[in-house]
Design a protein around this motif. Structure first.
Motif, PDB file in Angstrom:
ATOM      1  N   ALA A   1      -9.262   9.051  -2.756  1.00 44.96           N
ATOM      2  CA  ALA A   1      -8.082   9.829  -2.380  1.00 44.96           C
ATOM      3  C   ALA A   1      -7.982   9.974  -0.868  1.00 44.96           C
ATOM      4  N   LEU A   2      -9.117  10.231  -0.206  1.00 43.31           N
ATOM      5  CA  LEU A   2      -9.123  10.381   1.246  1.00 43.31           C
ATOM      6  C   LEU A   2      -8.694   9.081   1.929  1.00 43.31           C
ATOM      7  N   ALA A   3      -9.146   7.959   1.390  1.00 42.52           N
ATOM      8  CA  ALA A   3      -8.753   6.670   1.975  1.00 42.52           C
ATOM      9  C   ALA A   3      -7.243   6.476   1.865  1.00 42.52           C
ATOM     10  N   LYS A   4      -6.666   6.913   0.749  1.00 44.22           N
ATOM     11  CA  LYS A   4      -5.215   6.807   0.599  1.00 44.22           C
ATOM     12  C   LYS A   4      -4.489   7.679   1.620  1.00 44.22           C
ATOM     13  N   VAL A   5      -4.972   8.924   1.783  1.00 39.05           N
ATOM     14  CA  VAL A   5      -4.328   9.842   2.720  1.00 39.05           C
ATOM     15  C   VAL A   5      -4.384   9.293   4.146  1.00 39.05           C
ATOM     16  N   LYS A   6      -5.527   8.721   4.506  1.00 40.47           N
ATOM     17  CA  LYS A   6      -5.657   8.130   5.834  1.00 40.47           C
ATOM     18  C   LYS A   6      -4.711   6.944   6.009  1.00 40.47           C
ATOM     19  N   GLY A   7      -4.331   6.328   4.896  1.00 34.49           N
ATOM     20  CA  GLY A   7      -3.358   5.234   4.941  1.00 34.49           C
ATOM     21  C   GLY A   7      -1.938   5.724   4.757  1.00 34.49           C
ATOM     22  N   ASN A   8      -1.738   7.038   4.929  1.00 28.14           N
ATOM     23  CA  ASN A   8      -0.416   7.672   4.817  1.00 28.14           C
ATOM     24  C   ASN A   8       0.175   7.569   3.419  1.00 28.14           C
ATOM     25  N   ILE A   9      -0.701   7.549   2.416  1.00 30.86           N
ATOM     26  CA  ILE A   9      -0.257   7.586   1.018  1.00 30.86           C
ATOM     27  C   ILE A   9      -0.658   8.942   0.453  1.00 30.86           C
ATOM     28  N   VAL A  10       0.321   9.726   0.035  1.00 28.88           N
ATOM     29  CA  VAL A  10       0.004  11.076  -0.463  1.00 28.88           C
ATOM     30  C   VAL A  10       0.440  11.277  -1.915  1.00 28.88           C
ATOM     31  N   ASP A  11       0.974  10.238  -2.523  1.00 28.44           N
ATOM     32  CA  ASP A  11       1.373  10.323  -3.931  1.00 28.44           C
ATOM     33  C   ASP A  11       0.316   9.679  -4.828  1.00 28.44           C
TER      34      ASP A  11
END
Length: 290
Positions: free
Chosen positions: A273-283
């Protein structure tokens, strides 16, 4: 977890708790002189009751294994806090410990705390409220002797276990009142007549009457129902332990090993999840699809 809290300002605002049984695939210990060391020595038995509303039948099923007690965020469906115990450990007891163990950051961020009626109880509700959260917990009907309503102190008001409040008129007729909101100045719920009665009186029910029935968000309100429905998020998080991490068909024995494997599963979940957030993915942070 701290990194996710920093990057997601609404993470942890709405929390839910539930327990998940992880059945042991090993045999339970026997009383033989030379016991099989491959058996499971730390798991325990527990029973779960399932009610068939259509046929009005309650069925009891027994499980041998462990239980994961999980608090999760209902929006992102990510684990926030958990504990692994033998299956027979009381869910409400562990819930109180988990609420106490929430960090200051987690408690300050939390606004609502949802749980099913298995967690219903005044001690847990008070612990949740001491951490500045509002408990949204389905309540058990515990009144005995066919009691349908109770009088609110020395007034013309009565209430039932579903949180409905009535005004009893001079003819003994109960009139259902409308919920008007929470009054934080004296920790009470406000009620009024429907406009058709042309009566503008406002009545207040002190929550100290019974905090199980009178939540800060009235049980009869649409807001309570909407928040309570979010509780299903924790069931989906628990389900992913079976689907994504294959706990429904495992070979793990011993409480420490089970705790380690569950910890690794949740760490993996949060790291992804953190890797997604760092990639500007929050869904869909709980999804394994990149």
């Amino acid at each position: 977890m701290k990194a996710l809290y920093q990057k997601l300002p609404d993470l942890g605002e709405r929390l839910a708790i539930d327990g998940k049984i992880i059945e042991s695939q090993a045999n339970q210990p026997t009383k033989q002189k030379n016991p099989d060391n491959r058996s499971e020595h730390e798991a325990t038995w527990t029973a779960k009751k399932y009610h068939d509303k259509e046929n009005n039948v309650t069925q009891t099923t027994w499980y041998y294994g462990y239980r994961v007690h999980l608090i999760c965020d209902t929006q992102y469906e990510l684990p926030i806090a958990y504990e692994v115990t033998p299956a027979n450990k009381s869910e409400s007891t562990v819930a109180k410990d988990l609420v106490d163990e929430l960090t200051d950051q987690q408690a300050e961020r939390g606004e609502y705390f949802m749980a099913d009626r298995g967690y219903d109880g005044t001690p847990l509700i008070k612990k949740i409220e001491r951490r500045s959260m509002t408990a949204i917990i389905d309540n058990r009907h515990m009144w005995k002797d066919g009691e349908q309503t109770r009088q609110y102190r020395d007034t013309d008001l009565v209430y039932d276990e579903d949180g409905q409040v009535f005004f009893v008129d001079n003819f003994g007729k109960p009139i259902l009142l409308k919920y008007e909101g929470y009054d934080c100045s004296n920790d009470s719920l406000r009620y009024k007549f429907h406009p058709k009665y042309d009566d503008r009186r406002i009545f207040r029910i002190k929550r100290s009457e019974d905090v199980r029935i009178f939540s800060k968000v009235a049980r009869t309100s649409h807001k309570f129902k909407r928040l309570y429905n979010e509780r299903t998020a924790v069931e989906r998080v628990n389900g992913r332990l079976d689907q994504d991490f294959l706990f429904e068909n495992h070979t793990i024995r011993g409480l420490k090993k089970m705790d380690l494997h569950v910890s690794l599963a949740f760490i993996t979940n949060l790291t992804f999840a953190l890797a997604k957030v760092k990639g500007n993915i929050v869904d869909h942070l709980a999804s394994w699809v990149a």
